[in-house]
Scaffold this motif. Structure first.
Motif, PDB file in Angstrom:
ATOM      1  N   PRO A 197      -6.290  24.047  48.766  1.00 11.85           N
ATOM      2  CA  PRO A 197      -5.766  25.128  49.595  1.00 11.85           C
ATOM      3  C   PRO A 197      -4.925  24.592  50.748  1.00 11.85           C
ATOM      4  O   PRO A 197      -5.408  24.425  51.858  1.00 11.85           O
ATOM      5  N   LEU A 198      -3.665  24.312  50.489  1.00 12.42           N
ATOM      6  CA  LEU A 198      -2.812  23.680  51.495  1.00 12.42           C
ATOM      7  C   LEU A 198      -1.705  24.619  51.925  1.00 12.42           C
ATOM      8  O   LEU A 198      -1.212  25.418  51.129  1.00 12.42           O
ATOM      9  N   TYR A 199      -1.309  24.493  53.186  1.00 15.14           N
ATOM     10  CA  TYR A 199      -0.155  25.246  53.679  1.00 15.14           C
ATOM     11  C   TYR A 199       1.070  24.350  53.562  1.00 15.14           C
ATOM     12  O   TYR A 199       1.156  23.336  54.252  1.00 15.14           O
ATOM     13  N   PRO A 200       2.014  24.728  52.699  1.00 12.43           N
ATOM     14  CA  PRO A 200       3.139  23.822  52.438  1.00 12.43           C
ATOM     15  C   PRO A 200       4.026  23.574  53.655  1.00 12.43           C
ATOM     16  O   PRO A 200       4.725  22.575  53.706  1.00 12.43           O
ATOM     17  N   ASP A 201       3.983  24.473  54.644  1.00  9.17           N
ATOM     18  CA  ASP A 201       4.884  24.302  55.781  1.00  9.17           C
ATOM     19  C   ASP A 201       4.255  23.522  56.929  1.00  9.17           C
ATOM     20  O   ASP A 201       4.751  23.537  58.046  1.00  9.17           O
ATOM     21  N   MET A 202       3.118  22.859  56.646  1.00  8.40           N
ATOM     22  CA  MET A 202       2.511  22.046  57.695  1.00  8.40           C
ATOM     23  C   MET A 202       2.493  20.585  57.240  1.00  8.40           C
ATOM     24  O   MET A 202       2.597  20.302  56.054  1.00  8.40           O
ATOM     25  N   THR A 203       2.325  19.696  58.197  1.00  3.18           N
ATOM     26  CA  THR A 203       2.141  18.297  57.828  1.00  3.18           C
ATOM     27  C   THR A 203       0.634  18.050  57.692  1.00  3.18           C
ATOM     28  O   THR A 203      -0.159  18.814  58.234  1.00  3.18           O
ATOM     29  N   ASP A 225      -9.770  11.822  66.426  1.00  3.54           N
ATOM     30  CA  ASP A 225     -10.478  10.732  65.759  1.00  3.54           C
ATOM     31  C   ASP A 225     -10.963  11.157  64.383  1.00  3.54           C
ATOM     32  O   ASP A 225     -10.840  10.414  63.408  1.00  3.54           O
ATOM     33  N   ALA A 226     -11.529  12.377  64.329  1.00  2.00           N
ATOM     34  CA  ALA A 226     -12.061  12.869  63.054  1.00  2.00           C
ATOM     35  C   ALA A 226     -10.949  12.954  62.018  1.00  2.00           C
ATOM     36  O   ALA A 226     -11.103  12.512  60.877  1.00  2.00           O
ATOM     37  N   VAL A 227      -9.804  13.500  62.449  1.00  2.00           N
ATOM     38  CA  VAL A 227      -8.676  13.642  61.529  1.00  2.00           C
ATOM     39  C   VAL A 227      -8.199  12.261  61.077  1.00  2.00           C
ATOM     40  O   VAL A 227      -7.976  12.024  59.893  1.00  2.00           O
ATOM     41  N   TYR A 228      -8.117  11.338  62.036  1.00 13.51           N
ATOM     42  CA  TYR A 228      -7.638  10.002  61.682  1.00 13.51           C
ATOM     43  C   TYR A 228      -8.574   9.338  60.676  1.00 13.51           C
ATOM     44  O   TYR A 228      -8.139   8.752  59.691  1.00 13.51           O
ATOM     45  N   SER A 229      -9.878   9.467  60.912  1.00 12.43           N
ATOM     46  CA  SER A 229     -10.810   8.750  60.030  1.00 12.43           C
ATOM     47  C   SER A 229     -10.799   9.326  58.621  1.00 12.43           C
ATOM     48  O   SER A 229     -10.893   8.576  57.652  1.00 12.43           O
ATOM     49  N   VAL A 230     -10.665  10.659  58.478  1.00  9.42           N
ATOM     50  CA  VAL A 230     -10.618  11.164  57.092  1.00  9.42           C
ATOM     51  C   VAL A 230      -9.307  10.788  56.416  1.00  9.42           C
ATOM     52  O   VAL A 230      -9.281  10.500  55.221  1.00  9.42           O
ATOM     53  N   MET A 231      -8.231  10.754  57.207  1.00  8.57           N
ATOM     54  CA  MET A 231      -6.954  10.370  56.594  1.00  8.57           C
ATOM     55  C   MET A 231      -7.027   8.930  56.106  1.00  8.57           C
ATOM     56  O   MET A 231      -6.501   8.585  55.056  1.00  8.57           O
ATOM     57  N   GLU A 232      -7.718   8.103  56.888  1.00  3.97           N
ATOM     58  CA  GLU A 232      -7.889   6.712  56.502  1.00  3.97           C
ATOM     59  C   GLU A 232      -8.722   6.613  55.229  1.00  3.97           C
ATOM     60  O   GLU A 232      -8.406   5.876  54.300  1.00  3.97           O
ATOM     61  N   LYS A 233      -9.761   7.418  55.180  1.00  5.14           N
ATOM     62  CA  LYS A 233     -10.689   7.381  54.056  1.00  5.14           C
ATOM     63  C   LYS A 233      -9.998   7.724  52.738  1.00  5.14           C
ATOM     64  O   LYS A 233     -10.246   7.092  51.717  1.00  5.14           O
ATOM     65  N   VAL A 234      -9.162   8.767  52.758  1.00  2.00           N
ATOM     66  CA  VAL A 234      -8.525   9.165  51.498  1.00  2.00           C
ATOM     67  C   VAL A 234      -7.146   8.537  51.327  1.00  2.00           C
ATOM     68  O   VAL A 234      -6.498   8.749  50.320  1.00  2.00           O
ATOM     69  N   GLY A 235      -6.729   7.755  52.328  1.00  2.00           N
ATOM     70  CA  GLY A 235      -5.487   7.012  52.178  1.00  2.00           C
ATOM     71  C   GLY A 235      -4.227   7.839  52.263  1.00  2.00           C
ATOM     72  O   GLY A 235      -3.359   7.761  51.406  1.00  2.00           O
ATOM     73  N   ILE A 236      -4.108   8.659  53.306  1.00  2.00           N
ATOM     74  CA  ILE A 236      -2.875   9.430  53.444  1.00  2.00           C
ATOM     75  C   ILE A 236      -2.197   9.154  54.782  1.00  2.00           C
ATOM     76  O   ILE A 236      -1.342   9.919  55.217  1.00  2.00           O
ATOM     77  N   LEU A 237      -2.591   8.040  55.417  1.00  3.61           N
ATOM     78  CA  LEU A 237      -2.018   7.758  56.735  1.00  3.61           C
ATOM     79  C   LEU A 237      -0.495   7.631  56.686  1.00  3.61           C
ATOM     80  O   LEU A 237       0.206   8.050  57.602  1.00  3.61           O
ATOM     81  N   ASP A 238       0.002   7.069  55.575  1.00 10.88           N
ATOM     82  CA  ASP A 238       1.449   6.831  55.515  1.00 10.88           C
ATOM     83  C   ASP A 238       2.262   8.098  55.287  1.00 10.88           C
ATOM     84  O   ASP A 238       3.476   8.079  55.418  1.00 10.88           O
ATOM     85  N   VAL A 239       1.613   9.190  54.908  1.00 14.17           N
ATOM     86  CA  VAL A 239       2.392  10.423  54.702  1.00 14.17           C
ATOM     87  C   VAL A 239       2.014  11.491  55.720  1.00 14.17           C
ATOM     88  O   VAL A 239       2.386  12.652  55.582  1.00 14.17           O
ATOM     89  N   GLN A 240       1.280  11.083  56.772  1.00 16.51           N
ATOM     90  CA  GLN A 240       0.689  12.085  57.655  1.00 16.51           C
ATOM     91  C   GLN A 240       1.704  12.999  58.345  1.00 16.51           C
ATOM     92  O   GLN A 240       1.356  14.105  58.732  1.00 16.51           O
ATOM     93  N   ASN A 241       2.928  12.537  58.484  1.00 10.35           N
ATOM     94  CA  ASN A 241       3.882  13.385  59.199  1.00 10.35           C
ATOM     95  C   ASN A 241       4.932  14.026  58.301  1.00 10.35           C
ATOM     96  O   ASN A 241       5.912  14.582  58.776  1.00 10.35           O
ATOM     97  N   ARG A 242       4.699  13.952  56.987  1.00  8.77           N
ATOM     98  CA  ARG A 242       5.613  14.647  56.087  1.00  8.77           C
ATOM     99  C   ARG A 242       5.086  16.050  55.839  1.00  8.77           C
ATOM    100  O   ARG A 242       3.889  16.296  55.927  1.00  8.77           O
ATOM    101  N   LEU A 243       5.987  16.942  55.480  1.00 10.98           N
ATOM    102  CA  LEU A 243       5.529  18.293  55.155  1.00 10.98           C
ATOM    103  C   LEU A 243       4.750  18.253  53.842  1.00 10.98           C
ATOM    104  O   LEU A 243       5.138  17.569  52.899  1.00 10.98           O
ATOM    105  N   ILE A 244       3.657  18.995  53.795  1.00  9.37           N
ATOM    106  CA  ILE A 244       2.809  18.999  52.604  1.00  9.37           C
ATOM    107  C   ILE A 244       3.608  19.436  51.382  1.00  9.37           C
ATOM    108  O   ILE A 244       3.418  18.937  50.283  1.00  9.37           O
ATOM    109  N   ARG A 245       4.549  20.349  51.618  1.00 13.05           N
ATOM    110  CA  ARG A 245       5.416  20.830  50.547  1.00 13.05           C
ATOM    111  C   ARG A 245       6.070  19.678  49.769  1.00 13.05           C
ATOM    112  O   ARG A 245       6.250  19.764  48.560  1.00 13.05           O
ATOM    113  N   ASN A 246       6.411  18.591  50.499  1.00 12.39           N
ATOM    114  CA  ASN A 246       7.149  17.497  49.865  1.00 12.39           C
ATOM    115  C   ASN A 246       6.261  16.401  49.302  1.00 12.39           C
ATOM    116  O   ASN A 246       6.755  15.400  48.819  1.00 12.39           O
TER     117      ASN A 246
END
Lengths: 290, 383
Positions: free
Chosen positions: B84-90, B111-132
């Motif tokens: 369930p993602l909003y395509p217009d958000m990063t 911190d919580a957001v950073y640690s889950v992003m690290e866990k699933v490995g999406i740190l490198d795309v964190q600022n791209r739009l979900i749509r892309n």
């Protein structure tokens, strides 16, 4: 609720819809202000609100069409259902975000009277009348946005949502004129009511997908009308304009535009808004049971 | 931790979930297994409060999912079938929103957001739009959303669907790492995946729970006879004779005779008898050289088929009379098969048709060949 509110507000202004909505209002209000106050040298700035109240017919569906329909289409409603927030909070968060977007053009339009005042040093422009009209304009918009939001919760297609919101707003827009035009004989009243009841039961059927509920609504409302029209037709006389008058959201705004502070009407707008917010919450809750 | 009692969900009159009851204990990974349309997603939607049951009860750590929804939902992280993602958000904005909605305090949110992003490995795309983002990254953002806020129960609906094999391995790693301090329920129709990750398996079919146990127990409970695959160098007739003489061997199938004189044999054994040593000895005594001998465990696939299989499914593995003819045709075309066929005629083993199928069909439908090898990735190839 704050989370939903912030998210919604951000998405309105990140996308085109929020800007489009604000621009639409500013253009139309600006045009009328120019036409009334500058071209015709009238100090009655409040008439600008009166004249551009038709813009809700287009602007409100544009604003509300995606609010809930889009969540459903993207299946993000599953996230909302599984988060530890109540549906009431979700609906209020979304509603307040829309109100915020709507507040932008209204607030901007409240700056104009000062400009008009510069050209009207004699002081005919009544600031109190203008701000009362602006407040009423905002209340009217709030009520209509709640209606549009409810319509958006009925479907997962934005276009369908926009069309039915437009029809609903058109209905309340025309209601005032209709109530004055229609005669009140009992026969006409009974027929018009029968038609309205049919529409209502169709809506109930559409929303609940239950034939039983549709028929139930139809008979429960229709039978008394038939009985009364045969036994005591005088009761029905003059009822039609009254009922239509109750439904005419716009009519109440016009008295504000004349500079009257009508608390009853203000309360009416708030009631309509609350009612449709409750409907929206119910419509969202109901989806879980389908 | 999760208690599901007499859950029923009907769509119109068609029951999607039919009187389902089970409990889930703390700190384990549960695999929710079933064919498409078995009611997996419906059940998960009900457990997470996205859907209301027609009747029955769901309790999360003692909190009823309807009456005490807020408390119950605080304990759950849910990744639906479609993230369930909003395509217009990063991803960062999205996860920040979810964290806020889950009631993570303002200070801890970043911190919580950073640690889950690290866990699933999406740190490198964190600022791209979900749509892309690609499907794999979207799925991971969905995972991040589910595990955000450290919920006690994490429910994942087919988390590996649509990912490439490397991503699947990664996501499985994430799921395994969650097991330490969370209860994980995840659904799948991929058996190898479930047997690899889960500590317990729930198999549902037509809305009903048909089995619940550990993967090992399920296998041994329902296991068909153990099967060995062997490659032997020597005369096919001698090999078959030698193998059949071994105590505990119930059936011998010669599946292929290669040009260099190597014969592939499928040996079916009795349960609970260790025949490995006696087989190698018997072959040696008959002047046949054992080149390869591997045990293919009775797989979950068989259990699964046995439990949920439609009546049509087992028929694939069942002998069909026409297939004997196919063997004849094949045998005529390919001389080398001839000896295999002969060997069978000689011993008149009842599995003629089984073999015939292996010969005529290069994609083995025979259940013994579907057996997953260690960590079997057979299914993943289909993704």
């Amino acid at each position: 609720m704050t989370a939903i509110f912030k998210k919604e507000l951000r998405s309105y202004f990140r996308g085109m819809i929020g800007c489009l909505f604000v621009a639409l209002f500013l253009v139309v209000i600006g045009l009328y202000v120019y036409a009334i106050c500058f071209a015709n040298s009238s100090p009655h700035y409040e008439y600008a609100y009166y004249n551009c109240s038709f813009i809700f017919l287009i602007a409100v569906p544009v604003l509300t069409m995606r609010s809930i329909a889009e969540e459903r289409r993207q299946k993000t409603d599953q996230l909302l259902y599984s988060l530890p927030v109540s549906m009431t909070q979700v609906v209020l968060g979304k509603y307040f975000a829309m109100l915020c977007v709507f507040a932008v053009p209204v607030l901007v339009s409240c700056v104009y009277p000062f400009l008009v005042h510069l050209y009207d040093p004699s002081g005919y422009l009544s600031f109190s009348a203008v701000f009362v009209a602006a407040g009423a304009f905002f209340l009217l918009g709030s009520a209509l946005i709640a209606i549009g939001m409810f319509m958006s919760s009925l479907t997962e297609n934005q276009i369908v949502s926009a069309v039915i919101s437009f029809i609903a707003i058109l209905f309340v827009y025309l209601m005032g004129q209709l109530s004055q035009m229609l005669s009140g004989t009992s026969g006409v009243t009974a027929i018009v009511f029968a038609f309205l009841i049919l529409l209502l039961s169709l809506l109930v059927f559409f929303v609940t997908k239950s034939k039983t509920a549709g028929w139930l609504v139809f008979f429960v409302l229709e039978v008394p009308i038939i009985v009364i029209s045969f036994l005591k037709p005088t009761l029905l006389e003059g009822l039609l304009p009254k009922v239509f008058g109750v439904l005419s959201v716009y009519e109440r705004f016009y008295s504000f535009a004349d500079g009257l502070v009508d608390l009853k009407s203000a309360l009416y707008f708030v009631t309509v808004a609350v009612l449709f917010l409750v409907f929206t919450v119910q419509s969202m809750e109901k989806r879980r049971w389908s | 931790m999760i208690e599901v009692r007499n859950l029923v969900k009907k769509y119109a009159d068609h029951p999607a979930v039919d009187d389902l009851s089970f409990t889930v204990d703390r700190g384990q990974i549960y695999g929710f297994l079933g064919p498409n349309g078995a009611g997996k997603s419906t059940t998960m939607n009900i457990i997470t409060g996205c859907l209301a049951a027609t009747s029955g009860e769901v309790r999360i750590d003692g909190h009823d999912i309807y009456k005490d929804a807020r408390e119950a939902k605080k304990l759950i992280g849910y990744l639906p079938e479609q993230p369930p993602l909003y395509p217009d958000m990063t991803p960062v904005e999205y996860l920040d929103f979810v964290a806020q909605a889950k009631g993570v305090g303002k200070k801890d949110r970043a911190d919580a957001v950073y640690s889950v992003m690290e866990k699933v490995g999406i740190l490198d795309v964190q600022n791209r739009l979900i749509r892309n983002l690609s499907k794999g990254y979207k799925q991971r953002v969905g995972m991040a959303q589910a595990i955000l806020g450290d919920p006690k129960v994490i429910i994942l609906d087919e988390p590996t669907v649509g990912l490439d094999p490397a991503q699947i391995v990664e996501i499985r790693g994430v799921i395994k790492s969650l097991a330490n301090d969370h209860t994980v329920i995840f659904s799948s129709h991929i058996l190898s995946e479930v047997s690899e990750i889960c500590s317990r398996i729930l198999i549902i079919s037509h809305g009903k729970l048909v089995a619940e146990d550990t993967p090992q127990a399920l296998e041994s409970r329902f296991a068909v006879k153990p099967v060995l695959n062997a490659s032997v160098k020597g005369d096919p007739t001698a090999i078959a004779n030698a193998l059949l003489s071994v105590q505990g061997v119930s059936d011998v199938n010669i599946s292929e005779v290669k040009d260099d004189g190597v014969v592939d044999v499928i040996v079916t054994c009795e349960r609970g008898v260790n025949v490995l040593e006696s087989i190698s000895l018997a072959l040696l005594q008959n002047n046949c050289l054992l080149l390869r001998l591997e045990e293919s465990r009775a797989s979950l696939e068989d259990v699964f088929m046995e439990l949920v299989g439609d009546p049509a499914v087992p028929q694939i593995a069942e002998p069909e009379p026409e297939q004997t003819l196919e063997v004849d045709a094949q045998a005529l075309l390919d001389g080398s098969i001839g000896s295999a066929y002969d060997a069978h005629e000689l011993f008149n083993t009842p599995s003629d048709a089984d073999e015939g199928q292996t010969v005529s069909d290069p994609q083995p439908d025979d259940p013994t060949d579907d057996v997953q090898q260690e960590g079997g990735e057979t299914d993943d190839g289909n993704l």
